[in-house]
Scaffold this active site. Structure first.
Site, short mmCIF file in Angstrom:
data_model
loop_
_atom_site.label_atom_id
_atom_site.label_comp_id
_atom_site.label_asym_id
_atom_site.label_seq_id
_atom_site.Cartn_x
_atom_site.Cartn_y
_atom_site.Cartn_z
N VAL A 137 0.89 -1.28 0.01
CA VAL A 137 -0.09 0.13 -0.16
C VAL A 137 0.97 1.12 0.08
O VAL A 137 2.26 1.10 0.61
CB VAL A 137 -0.96 -0.13 1.24
CG1 VAL A 137 0.05 0.13 2.65
CG2 VAL A 137 -1.89 1.04 1.39
N THR A 141 4.93 -0.72 4.89
CA THR A 141 4.77 -1.34 6.08
C THR A 141 4.39 -0.54 7.23
O THR A 141 3.99 -0.89 8.22
CB THR A 141 6.05 -2.44 6.34
OG1 THR A 141 6.15 -3.28 5.43
CG2 THR A 141 5.65 -3.13 7.58
N VAL A 288 7.50 -3.04 -10.40
CA VAL A 288 8.58 -2.90 -10.68
C VAL A 288 9.19 -4.42 -10.96
O VAL A 288 9.16 -5.14 -9.92
CB VAL A 288 9.61 -2.13 -10.15
CG1 VAL A 288 11.05 -2.15 -10.72
CG2 VAL A 288 9.10 -0.59 -10.20
N HIS A 577 11.11 -7.79 12.03
CA HIS A 577 12.12 -6.81 11.79
C HIS A 577 13.30 -7.30 10.98
O HIS A 577 14.22 -6.97 11.30
CB HIS A 577 12.71 -6.55 13.53
CG HIS A 577 11.52 -5.82 14.23
ND1 HIS A 577 11.49 -6.16 15.40
CD2 HIS A 577 10.24 -5.56 14.00
CE1 HIS A 577 10.43 -5.42 15.95
NE2 HIS A 577 9.82 -4.92 15.11
N HIS A 621 12.83 -2.03 17.46
CA HIS A 621 11.91 -2.36 16.37
C HIS A 621 12.40 -1.52 15.12
O HIS A 621 13.19 -0.31 15.34
CB HIS A 621 10.53 -1.99 16.70
CG HIS A 621 9.89 -2.94 17.67
ND1 HIS A 621 8.69 -3.38 17.59
CD2 HIS A 621 10.50 -3.17 18.82
CE1 HIS A 621 8.42 -3.97 18.81
NE2 HIS A 621 9.55 -3.82 19.64
C1 LIG Z 1 3.04 -6.80 10.75
C2 LIG Z 1 4.36 -6.02 11.25
C3 LIG Z 1 4.31 -5.31 12.44
C4 LIG Z 1 5.67 -4.43 12.65
N1 LIG Z 1 5.34 -3.55 13.84
C5 LIG Z 1 6.51 -2.80 13.96
C6 LIG Z 1 6.53 -1.84 14.99
O1 LIG Z 1 5.41 -1.82 15.90
N2 LIG Z 1 7.37 -0.68 15.26
C7 LIG Z 1 8.34 -0.92 14.28
O2 LIG Z 1 9.33 -0.26 14.44
N3 LIG Z 1 8.36 -1.75 13.23
C8 LIG Z 1 7.48 -2.83 13.01
N4 LIG Z 1 7.56 -3.39 12.02
C9 LIG Z 1 8.73 -3.29 11.17
C10 LIG Z 1 8.77 -1.97 10.14
O3 LIG Z 1 7.54 -1.63 10.06
C11 LIG Z 1 9.73 -2.34 9.05
O4 LIG Z 1 10.83 -2.63 9.36
C12 LIG Z 1 9.61 -1.03 8.17
O5 LIG Z 1 8.44 -0.41 8.06
C13 LIG Z 1 10.31 -1.27 6.83
O6 LIG Z 1 10.43 -0.21 6.14
P1 LIG Z 1 10.94 -0.34 4.29
O7 LIG Z 1 10.93 1.22 3.96
O8 LIG Z 1 12.24 -1.10 4.44
O9 LIG Z 1 9.85 -1.12 3.77
P2 LIG Z 1 8.30 -1.11 3.39
O10 LIG Z 1 7.88 0.08 4.27
O11 LIG Z 1 7.86 -2.15 3.53
O12 LIG Z 1 8.35 -0.39 1.88
C14 LIG Z 1 8.54 -1.14 0.77
C15 LIG Z 1 7.40 -0.74 -0.27
O13 LIG Z 1 7.87 -1.21 -1.59
C16 LIG Z 1 6.55 -1.51 -2.29
N5 LIG Z 1 7.30 -2.49 -3.18
C17 LIG Z 1 7.71 -3.79 -3.03
N6 LIG Z 1 8.13 -4.53 -4.14
C18 LIG Z 1 7.77 -3.47 -5.10
C19 LIG Z 1 7.92 -3.62 -6.54
N7 LIG Z 1 8.51 -4.65 -7.15
N8 LIG Z 1 7.48 -2.44 -7.15
C20 LIG Z 1 7.05 -1.28 -6.42
N9 LIG Z 1 6.91 -1.21 -5.45
C21 LIG Z 1 7.18 -2.35 -4.61
C22 LIG Z 1 5.99 -2.28 -0.92
O14 LIG Z 1 4.64 -2.32 -1.58
C23 LIG Z 1 6.18 -1.18 0.09
O15 LIG Z 1 5.12 -0.05 -0.12
C24 LIG Z 1 6.46 -4.32 11.61
C25 LIG Z 1 6.13 -5.15 10.38
C26 LIG Z 1 5.17 -5.73 10.07
C27 LIG Z 1 5.30 -6.56 8.79
#
Ligand SMILES: Cc1cc2nc3c(=O)[nH]c(=O)nc-3n(C[C@H](O)[C@H](O)[C@H](O)COP(=O)(O)OP(=O)(O)OC[C@H]3O[C@@H](n4cnc5c(N)ncnc54)[C@H](O)[C@@H]3O)c2cc1C
Ligand SMILES: *[C@@H]1O[C@H](CO)[C@@H](O)[C@H](O)[C@H]1NC(C)=O
Ligand SMILES: *[C@@H]1O[C@H](CO)[C@@H](O)[C@H](O)[C@H]1NC(C)=O
Ligand SMILES: *[C@@H]1O[C@H](CO)[C@@H](O)[C@H](O)[C@H]1NC(C)=O
Ligand SMILES: *[C@@H]1O[C@H](CO)[C@@H](O)[C@H](O)[C@H]1NC(C)=O
Ligand SMILES: *[C@@H]1O[C@H](CO)[C@@H](O)[C@H](O)[C@H]1NC(C)=O
Ligand SMILES: *[C@@H]1O[C@H](CO)[C@@H](O)[C@H](O)[C@H]1NC(C)=O
Ligand SMILES: *[C@@H]1O[C@H](CO)[C@@H](O)[C@H](O)[C@H]1NC(C)=O
Ligand SMILES: *[C@@H]1O[C@H](CO)[C@@H](O)[C@H](O)[C@H]1NC(C)=O
Ligand SMILES: *[C@@H]1O[C@H](CO)[C@@H](O)[C@H](O)[C@H]1NC(C)=O
Ligand SMILES: *[C@@H]1O[C@H](CO)[C@@H](O)[C@H](O)[C@H]1NC(C)=O
Length: 643
Positions: A137, A141, A288, A577, A621
């Site tokens: 979305v 995450t 992508v 995480h 986290h």
């Molecule tokens: C259920 C759950 C609960 C959690 N609770 C906590 C918490 O309470 N506190 C905390 O600190 N952390 C928590 N975490 C961990 C934390 O949310 C994540 O580590 C962090 O948000 C990751 O950020 P990111 O930018 O790396 O990835 P993401 O936020 O996942 O962003 C990646 C984005 O890329 C998009 N994407 C993926 N592949 C493609 C593609 N091929 N083409 C285009 N778009 C794509 C995805 O849809 C997504 O929007 C939790 C995780 C989960 C799953």
């Protein structure tokens, strides 16, 4: 105006203000494909939206964000009155689940906003496969997570600095970025927060809202009394986000207090005023497949083209970036996109018929996670949250209160009390094994207390179908207390990976979490964590509150190590995480995937900005570290491209 006949008046208004940011038709897709952007960001998630916001502060930078998931829709079924490129008619059903803090347990898995990943069988968990939700979305995450806001320890960041040879990643240099991203807000219930946090370590003008619990719970007093009674490892910590994490205190969460709503990277960094910037385009439902190199620069392959599909269709389109492509697709999908593009271990790529373009064997390797286990008890109270998870009349009432006053149980998240504990250095655990913590001030495990059955996390991991959705899995009767333990410092060998399973770029990769894979310390420290939870639950403060374990097989303080080990192997799941699959290492190092400035090694035009670059999992986290690293990355990118 014929093109826009489907739009509400508000959308037309924003259109007139900034038609450059609005693309709603095939003609507009053609425009995306024909625009030469300065930057294309792959993934509008936690990190990606930070970078999109900060880069478009410079009016000379044209930025495109490609997000695979749908956009988030506003409350009450109103569509956002913002110009999101390619109008997507998302049903509003369940969208409250993303906005209402209490509904956090309903955001995953098998929802329209989840990737629905499952790991391969885990040897450390008796061969179980674990659920690995990831946000699908706009907001990634951060739109679906548990909202707990913890930064990790000073030593975690000093270790990143030491490991990468870049002082920029040290705690002292990152604290300004934590503050820059943060907007600490009053809690929804406006209670007096004196002595509940340390204002000097927080930011108040950032774009990601954080607050203390927005509603009191029936265990708040008992929690404080238990801490006082026990002492020792259970000391009070005014603010676990100061860099000194050890001790127990109040949970800070990414909840905007005044509106009692989840704060995500899309609600903050892509708020309406930013989406109206004419130099920012956001394309949702755009997944992508790969990045494409057409030649070399400075003797290494240069990447300027991003290939994607729209709405799951068969056609592939190209977007182009003259300055950089930023991969922010997260710890699972960033390495997948890299490998799809021929960047990774040549033999692994060849086994799927993919031509090697950049030889980087560590792509997808070094995945670290936090093992997590839940203990729970039946309690002597009718004031827990359990009824809100099974009584629809109560749910309607809570929702109505939330809508009209932004108060009540629905204004608050899954847990209000948190603590971090360190096993003493002279513990027998370290007699024959190195201490895996990042430093002497870093915890070995975390304890998280919840005033109900903890469906959050525990159940996510077990449910297989939508029909087993969390709200339907709360026991039909009884009131509960849950206490979770997370292993903050997994051993160095507890590493998993992300690997391709197919040459189809849109297929699901093979994910190994590496949970409890380091036999030197993982199990011994989990045992200490479970014992600590049991000690905590045995404080006199819980007398007449805790009645009995929810599950009679849950070990007690008299359990043997063998019994504890069996319980741990059978019940540990992912803390969600995951990091490390695009690990940063020293500039010029043979190992690793990106340099400390997050540029891909042995290539030009590509950077990775998301949780996958962290070489070790922090003791907290992962969302706060992800926001902060994205803030720093945006500065690094701007510095590269500013005259
Ligand atoms: C259920 C759950 C609960 C959690 N609770 C906590 C918490 O309470 N506190 C905390 O600190 N952390 C928590 N975490 C961990 C934390 O949310 C994540 O580590 C962090 O948000 C990751 O950020 P990111 O930018 O790396 O990835 P993401 O936020 O996942 O962003 C990646 C984005 O890329 C998009 N994407 C993926 N592949 C493609 C593609 N091929 N083409 C285009 N778009 C794509 C995805 O849809 C997504 O929007 C939790 C995780 C989960 C799953
Ligand atoms: C969105 O789709 C629903 C049915 O799924 C339909 O009832 C509604 O009219 C649509 N809204 C718009 C703005 O197209
Ligand atoms: C995850 O499952 C849900 C429900 O089955 C579905 O709506 C959603 O599209 C799935 N996610 C992906 C990325 O396919
Ligand atoms: C820094 O890293 C080196 C190895 O790269 C290690 O020997 C040293 O102990 C580390 N120092 C600290 C303070 O972590
Ligand atoms: C909040 O509580 C502190 C003491 O705990 C007190 O000094 C302060 O006046 C209170 N603030 C308000 C606004 O009531
Ligand atoms: C995308 O770019 C690549 C490399 O230039 C080219 O081979 C391919 O045909 C392009 N695809 C489309 C749909 O234009
Ligand atoms: C560890 O050290 C503390 C004092 O620092 C001592 O009380 C304790 O007995 C020691 N434990 C072991 C296992 O040696
Ligand atoms: C991997 O591919 C095999 C063979 O196509 C398939 O049977 C299996 O289900 C796939 N695994 C996953 C996790 O998709
Ligand atoms: C670790 O322990 C597990 C469970 O006892 C065992 O299956 C595995 O082989 C051990 N791993 C190593 C590397 O010794
Ligand atoms: C439950 O709590 C009440 C006081 O609120 C107490 O009188 C009663 O003994 C408790 N029951 C149990 C089983 O502890
Ligand atoms: C531990 O204590 C409980 C009661 O507190 C008892 O039911 C159980 O049998 C004991 N287990 C062992 C291994 O002694």
């Amino acid at each position: 105006m014929r093109l826009f006949h489907k739009l509400a008046a508000t959308q037309i208004l924003s259109l007139l203000h900034s038609s450059a940011a609005v693309l709603l038709s095939q003609r507009d897709l053609t425009r995306v494909v024909n625009t030469n952007y300065d930057f294309v960001i792959v993934g509008g998630g936690t990190a990606g939206n930070v970078v999109a916001n900060r880069l478009t502060e410079n009016q000379n930078f044209n930025v495109l964000v490609l997000e695979a998931g749908p956009r988030q829709v506003k409350l009450h079924g109103e569509a956002w009155d913002i110009p999101l490129i390619i109008w997507h008619n998302c049903s509003d059903a369940g969208i409250l689940a993303l906005q209402v803090p209490f509904l956090t347990a309903t955001t995953t898995t098998q929802t329209p906003w989840d990737w629905n990943y499952t790991s391969v069988p885990q040897p450390g968990l008796n061969g179980a496969s674990v659920g690995l939700p990831r946000g699908y979305v706009l907001g990634g995450t951060s739109s679906t997570n548990g909202m707990i806001y913890t930064r990790g320890s000073k030593a975690d960041f000093d270790r990143y600095a030491n490991f990468t040879g870049d002082e920029g990643w040290s705690w002292d240099n990152m604290l300004p970025y934590f503050k820059k991203s943060e907007k600490f807000t009053p809690p929804s219930d406006r209670h007096n927060t004196t002595r509940q946090f340390d204002p000097s370590v927080h930011g108040f003008d950032g774009l990601n809202s954080v607050s203390l619990p927005g509603a009191p719970t029936v265990i708040d007093d008992r929690f404080e009394v238990a801490i006082d009674q026990l002492g020792g490892e259970f000391t009070y910590n005014l603010d676990v986000n100061s860099g000194s994490m050890l001790g127990f205190g109040w949970v800070q969460a990414t909840i905007d207090g005044p509106s009692a709503s989840r704060s995500s990277s899309s609600s903050g960094y892509l708020a309406r005023e930013f989406l109206l910037r004419p130099n920012l385009h956001v394309l949702v439902n755009a997944q992508v497949s790969r990045v494409i190199s057409e030649g070399n620069r400075d003797g290494v392959p240069e990447f300027k083209t991003v290939e994607f599909r729209l709405n799951g269709g068969d056609s592939l389109f190209n977007a182009s970036a003259s300055k950089e492509i930023i991969l922010s697709a997260g710890t699972i999908n960033t390495p997948q996109v890299l490998m799809n593009s021929g960047i990774g271990s040549p033999s692994h790529l060849h086994s799927h018929g993919i031509q090697s373009v950049v030889d980087l064997p560590d792509v997808g390797e070094n995945l670290f996670d936090h093992p997590l286990i839940t203990l729970s008890w039946r309690v002597n109270s009718s004031g827990t949250y359990d009824d809100y998870r099974r009584n629809s009349a109560l749910q309607d009432e809570a929702l109505q209160t939330w809508k009209t006053t932004r108060q009540g149980v629905y204004a608050t998240g899954a847990s209000q009390h948190i603590g971090f504990v360190r096993v003493p250095s002279n513990s027998s655990v370290f007699a024959n094994a190195p201490d895996p913590a990042s430093g002497p001030g870093s915890p070995h495990f975390e304890i998280l207390v919840s005033v109900s059955t903890l469906i959050f996390v525990a159940v996510f991991c077990l449910i297989k179908t939508y029909a087993e959705f969390p709200y339907r899995t709360t026991p039909p009767e009884g009131n509960y207390l849950s206490i979770l333990a997370l292993l903050s410092s997994p051993g160095d060998n507890a590493r998993g990976s992300v690997k391709l399973n197919s040459s189809d770029p849109f297929s699901i990769p093979l994910i190994d979490t590496g949970l409890l894979a380091d036999n030197a310390t993982d199990l011994a420290l989990m045992r200490e964590a479970v014992k600590s939870v049991l000690r905590f639950a045995s404080a006199p403060a819980w007398e007449e509150y805790i009645i009995s374990p929810q599950d009679s097989t849950q070990p007690g303080l008299n359990a043997t190590d063998a019994e504890l080990d069996a319980f741990i192997r059978a019940n540990t799941r992912s803390g969600y995480h995951i990091v490390g699959t695009s690990s940063m290492t020293r500039k010029g190092a043979g190992a690793g995937v990106v340099d400390p400035d997050l540029k891909l090694k042995r290539a030009a035009g590509l950077r990775v900005v998301d949780a996958s670059v962290l070489p070790f999992v922090p003791a907290g986290h992962t969302q706060a570290p992800t926001y902060a690293l994205a803030e720093r990355a945006a500065d690094l990118i701007k510095a590269t491209h500013s005259p």
